[in-house]
Design an enzyme around this catalytic site. Structure first.
Site, PDB file in Angstrom:
ATOM      1  N   ASP A  21       0.825  -1.213   0.000  1.00  0.00           N
ATOM      2  CA  ASP A  21       0.000   0.000   0.000  1.00  0.00           C
ATOM      3  C   ASP A  21       0.859   1.263   0.000  1.00  0.00           C
ATOM      4  O   ASP A  21       1.975   1.268   0.512  1.00  0.00           O
ATOM      5  CB  ASP A  21      -0.917  -0.030   1.241  1.00  0.00           C
ATOM      6  CG  ASP A  21      -2.090   0.929   1.108  1.00  0.00           C
ATOM      7  OD1 ASP A  21      -2.360   1.407  -0.006  1.00  0.00           O
ATOM      8  OD2 ASP A  21      -2.737   1.199   2.141  1.00  0.00           O
ATOM      9  N   ASN A  69     -11.013  -2.531  -5.237  1.00  0.00           N
ATOM     10  CA  ASN A  69     -10.256  -1.623  -6.121  1.00  0.00           C
ATOM     11  C   ASN A  69     -10.932  -1.401  -7.478  1.00  0.00           C
ATOM     12  O   ASN A  69     -10.608  -0.449  -8.192  1.00  0.00           O
ATOM     13  CB  ASN A  69      -8.819  -2.131  -6.336  1.00  0.00           C
ATOM     14  CG  ASN A  69      -7.931  -1.966  -5.110  1.00  0.00           C
ATOM     15  OD1 ASN A  69      -7.035  -2.770  -4.872  1.00  0.00           O
ATOM     16  ND2 ASN A  69      -8.157  -0.917  -4.321  1.00  0.00           N
TER      17      ASN A  69
HETATM   18  C1  IPE Z   1      -5.470  -2.729  -0.171  1.00  0.00           C
HETATM   19  O1  IPE Z   1      -5.094  -1.401  -0.370  1.00  0.00           O
HETATM   20  C2  IPE Z   1      -5.498  -3.468  -1.466  1.00  0.00           C
HETATM   21  C3  IPE Z   1      -4.193  -3.670  -2.110  1.00  0.00           C
HETATM   22  C4  IPE Z   1      -3.032  -3.363  -1.606  1.00  0.00           C
HETATM   23  C5  IPE Z   1      -4.236  -4.290  -3.400  1.00  0.00           C
HETATM   24  P1  IPE Z   1      -6.190  -0.262  -0.520  1.00  0.00           P
HETATM   25  O2  IPE Z   1      -5.450   1.029  -0.665  1.00  0.00           O
HETATM   26  O3  IPE Z   1      -7.145  -0.597  -1.600  1.00  0.00           O
HETATM   27  O4  IPE Z   1      -6.940  -0.361   0.869  1.00  0.00           O
HETATM   28  P2  IPE Z   1      -7.833   0.690   1.655  1.00  0.00           P
HETATM   29  O5  IPE Z   1      -8.843   1.206   0.680  1.00  0.00           O
HETATM   30  O6  IPE Z   1      -6.936   1.769   2.127  1.00  0.00           O
HETATM   31  O7  IPE Z   1      -8.423  -0.092   2.762  1.00  0.00           O
HETATM   32  C1  IPE Z   2      -1.492   0.328  -3.404  1.00  0.00           C
HETATM   33  O1  IPE Z   2      -1.322   1.709  -3.399  1.00  0.00           O
HETATM   34  C2  IPE Z   2      -1.830  -0.215  -4.779  1.00  0.00           C
HETATM   35  C3  IPE Z   2      -3.195  -0.718  -4.906  1.00  0.00           C
HETATM   36  C4  IPE Z   2      -4.106  -0.701  -3.986  1.00  0.00           C
HETATM   37  C5  IPE Z   2      -3.562  -1.298  -6.177  1.00  0.00           C
HETATM   38  P1  IPE Z   2      -2.550   2.717  -3.398  1.00  0.00           P
HETATM   39  O2  IPE Z   2      -2.921   2.985  -4.813  1.00  0.00           O
HETATM   40  O3  IPE Z   2      -3.640   2.215  -2.546  1.00  0.00           O
HETATM   41  O4  IPE Z   2      -1.874   4.010  -2.763  1.00  0.00           O
HETATM   42  P2  IPE Z   2      -2.484   4.966  -1.643  1.00  0.00           P
HETATM   43  O5  IPE Z   2      -2.935   4.102  -0.527  1.00  0.00           O
HETATM   44  O6  IPE Z   2      -3.610   5.699  -2.284  1.00  0.00           O
HETATM   45  O7  IPE Z   2      -1.341   5.841  -1.269  1.00  0.00           O
HETATM   46 MG    MG Z   3      -4.060   2.409  -0.569  1.00  0.00          MG
END
Ligand code: IPE
Ligand code: IPE
Ligand code: MG
Length: 246
Positions: A21, A69
Protein backbone atom coordinates in the site's frame (compact mmCIF):
# COMPACT_ATOMS: atom_id res chain seq x y z
CA UNK A 1 26.71 -6.70 9.43
CA UNK A 2 24.28 -7.01 6.53
CA UNK A 3 20.67 -7.26 7.65
CA UNK A 4 20.36 -10.42 5.57
CA UNK A 5 22.93 -12.15 7.79
CA UNK A 6 20.83 -11.39 10.87
CA UNK A 7 17.93 -13.44 9.50
CA UNK A 8 17.79 -16.86 11.17
CA UNK A 9 17.45 -19.30 8.27
CA UNK A 10 16.10 -22.02 10.60
CA UNK A 11 13.17 -19.91 11.80
CA UNK A 12 11.79 -18.50 8.57
CA UNK A 13 8.06 -17.83 8.22
CA UNK A 14 6.62 -20.51 5.91
CA UNK A 15 4.30 -17.99 4.32
CA UNK A 16 4.74 -14.23 4.06
CA UNK A 17 1.84 -12.09 2.80
CA UNK A 18 2.11 -8.40 1.94
CA UNK A 19 -0.49 -5.66 1.55
CA UNK A 20 1.43 -3.41 -0.83
CA UNK A 21 0.00 0.00 0.00
CA UNK A 22 0.97 3.63 -0.50
CA UNK A 23 1.71 3.97 -4.23
CA UNK A 24 -0.65 6.91 -4.65
CA UNK A 25 0.68 8.87 -1.68
CA UNK A 26 4.28 8.21 -2.76
CA UNK A 27 3.54 9.76 -6.18
CA UNK A 28 1.63 12.66 -4.65
CA UNK A 29 4.57 13.50 -2.38
CA UNK A 30 6.66 13.84 -5.52
CA UNK A 31 4.05 15.98 -7.26
CA UNK A 32 3.33 13.20 -9.72
CA UNK A 33 0.21 11.30 -10.83
CA UNK A 34 -0.83 8.14 -8.95
CA UNK A 35 0.16 6.05 -11.97
CA UNK A 36 3.80 7.01 -11.37
CA UNK A 37 3.53 5.40 -7.93
CA UNK A 38 2.13 2.19 -9.37
CA UNK A 39 4.92 2.03 -11.95
CA UNK A 40 7.55 2.41 -9.26
CA UNK A 41 5.74 -0.11 -7.07
CA UNK A 42 6.60 -2.82 -9.59
CA UNK A 43 10.31 -2.29 -8.79
CA UNK A 44 9.59 -3.07 -5.14
CA UNK A 45 7.72 -6.21 -6.19
CA UNK A 46 10.71 -7.44 -8.16
CA UNK A 47 13.17 -6.69 -5.35
CA UNK A 48 11.04 -8.27 -2.62
CA UNK A 49 10.32 -11.40 -4.68
CA UNK A 50 14.04 -11.87 -5.31
CA UNK A 51 14.83 -11.12 -1.67
CA UNK A 52 12.39 -13.77 -0.48
CA UNK A 53 13.82 -16.37 -2.83
CA UNK A 54 17.33 -15.39 -1.76
CA UNK A 55 16.80 -16.15 1.94
CA UNK A 56 14.67 -19.25 1.36
CA UNK A 57 11.06 -18.16 1.92
CA UNK A 58 8.83 -20.86 0.41
CA UNK A 59 5.60 -18.89 -0.02
CA UNK A 60 5.03 -15.22 -0.75
CA UNK A 61 1.57 -13.78 -1.39
CA UNK A 62 1.15 -10.23 -2.68
CA UNK A 63 -2.09 -8.25 -2.56
CA UNK A 64 -2.04 -6.54 -5.95
CA UNK A 65 -5.69 -5.70 -6.61
CA UNK A 66 -8.73 -6.08 -4.37
CA UNK A 67 -12.38 -6.63 -5.28
CA UNK A 68 -12.92 -3.13 -3.84
CA UNK A 69 -10.26 -1.62 -6.12
CA UNK A 70 -12.66 -2.05 -9.07
CA UNK A 71 -14.39 1.05 -7.67
CA UNK A 72 -11.40 3.29 -8.48
CA UNK A 73 -11.51 5.59 -11.51
CA UNK A 74 -11.53 3.52 -14.72
CA UNK A 75 -8.30 5.11 -15.91
CA UNK A 76 -6.42 4.00 -12.80
CA UNK A 77 -7.88 0.48 -13.00
CA UNK A 78 -6.85 0.23 -16.66
CA UNK A 79 -3.31 1.34 -15.81
CA UNK A 80 -3.01 -1.20 -13.02
CA UNK A 81 -4.11 -4.00 -15.35
CA UNK A 82 -1.76 -2.80 -18.07
CA UNK A 83 1.13 -2.75 -15.59
CA UNK A 84 0.24 -6.28 -14.53
CA UNK A 85 0.29 -7.55 -18.11
CA UNK A 86 3.64 -5.84 -18.82
CA UNK A 87 5.24 -7.12 -15.62
CA UNK A 88 4.11 -10.68 -16.28
CA UNK A 89 5.53 -10.51 -19.77
CA UNK A 90 8.78 -8.97 -18.56
CA UNK A 91 9.34 -11.14 -15.50
CA UNK A 92 8.61 -14.63 -16.83
CA UNK A 93 12.32 -15.14 -17.37
CA UNK A 94 13.21 -13.85 -13.88
CA UNK A 95 10.70 -16.27 -12.36
CA UNK A 96 12.15 -19.22 -14.27
CA UNK A 97 15.76 -18.17 -13.60
CA UNK A 98 14.93 -18.11 -9.90
CA UNK A 99 12.90 -21.35 -10.00
CA UNK A 100 9.73 -19.55 -8.78
CA UNK A 101 6.21 -20.84 -9.42
CA UNK A 102 3.46 -18.27 -10.03
CA UNK A 103 -0.07 -18.73 -8.71
CA UNK A 104 -3.08 -16.41 -8.94
CA UNK A 105 -5.91 -16.11 -6.41
CA UNK A 106 -9.12 -14.09 -6.63
CA UNK A 107 -11.92 -13.72 -9.12
CA UNK A 108 -9.50 -14.02 -12.02
CA UNK A 109 -12.37 -14.38 -14.49
CA UNK A 110 -13.23 -10.73 -13.79
CA UNK A 111 -9.92 -9.59 -15.28
CA UNK A 112 -9.79 -8.49 -18.93
CA UNK A 113 -9.19 -11.42 -21.33
CA UNK A 114 -5.71 -10.22 -22.21
CA UNK A 115 -4.63 -10.22 -18.57
CA UNK A 116 -6.15 -13.68 -18.05
CA UNK A 117 -4.26 -15.08 -21.03
CA UNK A 118 -0.95 -13.56 -19.93
CA UNK A 119 -1.44 -14.76 -16.36
CA UNK A 120 -2.32 -18.28 -17.46
CA UNK A 121 0.73 -18.44 -19.68
CA UNK A 122 3.11 -17.46 -16.86
CA UNK A 123 1.36 -19.82 -14.42
CA UNK A 124 1.67 -22.71 -16.91
CA UNK A 125 5.27 -21.95 -17.82
CA UNK A 126 6.39 -21.79 -14.17
CA UNK A 127 4.27 -24.64 -12.82
CA UNK A 128 7.22 -27.02 -12.39
CA UNK A 129 9.31 -24.56 -10.37
CA UNK A 130 9.98 -25.57 -6.76
CA UNK A 131 12.05 -22.98 -4.93
CA UNK A 132 9.19 -20.65 -3.99
CA UNK A 133 5.51 -20.09 -4.76
CA UNK A 134 4.66 -16.49 -5.57
CA UNK A 135 0.92 -15.90 -5.31
CA UNK A 136 -0.66 -12.78 -6.75
CA UNK A 137 -3.99 -11.77 -5.24
CA UNK A 138 -5.87 -10.18 -8.12
CA UNK A 139 -9.46 -9.07 -7.98
CA UNK A 140 -9.22 -10.75 -4.59
CA UNK A 141 -11.59 -10.38 -1.66
CA UNK A 142 -11.51 -12.65 1.39
CA UNK A 143 -15.27 -12.50 1.93
CA UNK A 144 -15.86 -13.50 -1.69
CA UNK A 145 -13.39 -16.36 -1.27
CA UNK A 146 -15.23 -17.56 1.84
CA UNK A 147 -18.60 -17.15 0.14
CA UNK A 148 -17.40 -19.29 -2.79
CA UNK A 149 -16.09 -21.94 -0.41
CA UNK A 150 -19.46 -22.04 1.38
CA UNK A 151 -21.39 -22.34 -1.89
CA UNK A 152 -19.14 -25.16 -3.03
CA UNK A 153 -19.46 -27.00 0.31
CA UNK A 154 -23.24 -26.56 0.40
CA UNK A 155 -23.66 -27.96 -3.07
CA UNK A 156 -21.48 -30.96 -2.19
CA UNK A 157 -23.63 -31.61 0.87
CA UNK A 158 -26.77 -31.28 -1.22
CA UNK A 159 -25.46 -33.79 -3.74
CA UNK A 160 -24.35 -36.22 -1.01
CA UNK A 161 -20.67 -35.86 -1.89
CA UNK A 162 -19.83 -34.93 1.70
CA UNK A 163 -21.90 -35.07 4.86
CA UNK A 164 -22.36 -32.14 7.24
CA UNK A 165 -20.80 -34.14 10.12
CA UNK A 166 -17.55 -34.44 8.18
CA UNK A 167 -17.02 -30.73 7.63
CA UNK A 168 -14.00 -29.63 9.62
CA UNK A 169 -11.40 -26.89 9.34
CA UNK A 170 -9.22 -28.82 6.94
CA UNK A 171 -12.16 -29.37 4.56
CA UNK A 172 -12.98 -25.67 4.65
CA UNK A 173 -9.33 -24.90 4.00
CA UNK A 174 -9.37 -27.24 1.01
CA UNK A 175 -12.13 -25.15 -0.56
CA UNK A 176 -10.24 -21.86 -0.43
CA UNK A 177 -8.15 -20.42 -3.26
CA UNK A 178 -5.13 -21.06 -1.02
CA UNK A 179 -5.86 -24.80 -0.56
CA UNK A 180 -2.23 -25.66 -1.43
CA UNK A 181 -0.56 -23.01 0.75
CA UNK A 182 0.28 -23.09 4.47
CA UNK A 183 -1.30 -20.55 6.85
CA UNK A 184 0.22 -17.07 6.76
CA UNK A 185 2.93 -16.69 9.44
CA UNK A 186 3.81 -13.06 8.77
CA UNK A 187 1.54 -10.36 7.32
CA UNK A 188 3.18 -7.08 6.35
CA UNK A 189 1.35 -3.85 5.47
CA UNK A 190 3.17 -0.79 4.22
CA UNK A 191 2.15 2.88 4.23
CA UNK A 192 1.17 3.25 7.89
CA UNK A 193 -2.39 1.96 7.58
CA UNK A 194 -3.45 -0.52 10.26
CA UNK A 195 -6.13 -2.58 8.60
CA UNK A 196 -6.60 -5.82 6.71
CA UNK A 197 -8.78 -4.51 3.83
CA UNK A 198 -10.46 -7.85 3.11
CA UNK A 199 -7.22 -9.82 2.66
CA UNK A 200 -6.86 -13.54 3.58
CA UNK A 201 -9.19 -13.42 6.59
CA UNK A 202 -9.17 -17.17 7.23
CA UNK A 203 -5.47 -17.66 6.51
CA UNK A 204 -4.20 -14.95 8.88
CA UNK A 205 -6.00 -16.31 11.95
CA UNK A 206 -2.67 -16.66 13.81
CA UNK A 207 -0.35 -14.56 11.66
CA UNK A 208 2.07 -12.08 13.20
CA UNK A 209 1.19 -8.60 11.96
CA UNK A 210 3.88 -6.12 10.95
CA UNK A 211 3.09 -2.54 10.03
CA UNK A 212 5.56 -0.06 8.59
CA UNK A 213 5.21 3.59 7.54
CA UNK A 214 7.35 2.99 4.45
CA UNK A 215 5.34 3.58 1.28
CA UNK A 216 5.34 0.58 -1.06
CA UNK A 217 7.53 2.09 -3.84
CA UNK A 218 10.26 2.69 -1.22
CA UNK A 219 10.06 -0.83 0.26
CA UNK A 220 13.07 -3.00 -0.57
CA UNK A 221 14.40 -6.41 0.44
CA UNK A 222 16.32 -4.88 3.38
CA UNK A 223 12.95 -3.75 4.79
CA UNK A 224 11.60 -7.25 4.29
CA UNK A 225 14.59 -8.71 6.16
CA UNK A 226 13.92 -6.22 8.96
CA UNK A 227 10.30 -7.42 9.18
CA UNK A 228 11.44 -11.04 9.29
CA UNK A 229 13.99 -10.33 12.04
CA UNK A 230 11.24 -8.58 14.01
CA UNK A 231 8.98 -11.64 13.48
CA UNK A 232 11.73 -13.97 14.67
CA UNK A 233 12.04 -12.07 17.93
CA UNK A 234 8.40 -12.59 18.84
CA UNK A 235 7.08 -15.44 20.96
CA UNK A 236 4.28 -17.24 19.13
CA UNK A 237 2.24 -18.78 21.90
CA UNK A 238 -0.84 -20.05 20.03
CA UNK A 239 -2.88 -19.76 23.20
CA UNK A 240 -0.37 -21.47 25.48
CA UNK A 241 1.63 -19.92 28.29
CA UNK A 242 5.19 -18.84 27.81
CA UNK A 243 6.35 -21.53 30.27
CA UNK A 244 4.69 -24.28 28.26
CA UNK A 245 6.74 -23.35 25.24
CA UNK A 246 10.08 -23.75 26.98
C1 IPE B 1 -5.47 -2.73 -0.17
O1 IPE B 1 -5.09 -1.40 -0.37
C2 IPE B 1 -5.50 -3.47 -1.47
C3 IPE B 1 -4.19 -3.67 -2.11
C4 IPE B 1 -3.03 -3.36 -1.61
C5 IPE B 1 -4.24 -4.29 -3.40
P1 IPE B 1 -6.19 -0.26 -0.52
O2 IPE B 1 -5.45 1.03 -0.67
O3 IPE B 1 -7.15 -0.60 -1.60
O4 IPE B 1 -6.94 -0.36 0.87
P2 IPE B 1 -7.83 0.69 1.66
O5 IPE B 1 -8.84 1.21 0.68
O6 IPE B 1 -6.94 1.77 2.13
O7 IPE B 1 -8.42 -0.09 2.76
C1 IPE C 1 -1.49 0.33 -3.40
O1 IPE C 1 -1.32 1.71 -3.40
C2 IPE C 1 -1.83 -0.21 -4.78
C3 IPE C 1 -3.20 -0.72 -4.91
C4 IPE C 1 -4.11 -0.70 -3.99
C5 IPE C 1 -3.56 -1.30 -6.18
P1 IPE C 1 -2.55 2.72 -3.40
O2 IPE C 1 -2.92 2.99 -4.81
O3 IPE C 1 -3.64 2.21 -2.55
O4 IPE C 1 -1.87 4.01 -2.76
P2 IPE C 1 -2.48 4.97 -1.64
O5 IPE C 1 -2.93 4.10 -0.53
O6 IPE C 1 -3.61 5.70 -2.28
O7 IPE C 1 -1.34 5.84 -1.27
MG1 MG D 1 -4.06 2.41 -0.57
Amino acid sequence: MDRKDLVNKDKLPKHVAIIMDGNGRWAKQKGMLRVFGHENGTKSVKDVVEGCAEIGIKNLTLYAFSTENWNRPKKEVDTLIKLLINSLRKELKTLNDNNIRLKGIGNLAALPKKAQTELKEVIDKTSENTRMTLTLALSYGAREELKNAMISLCSKVKNNIISVENIDESIINAHLYTYDLPDVDLLIRTSGEHRISNFLLWQIAYAELYFTDILWPDFRRKDLFEAIINYQNRERRFGKTSEQLN
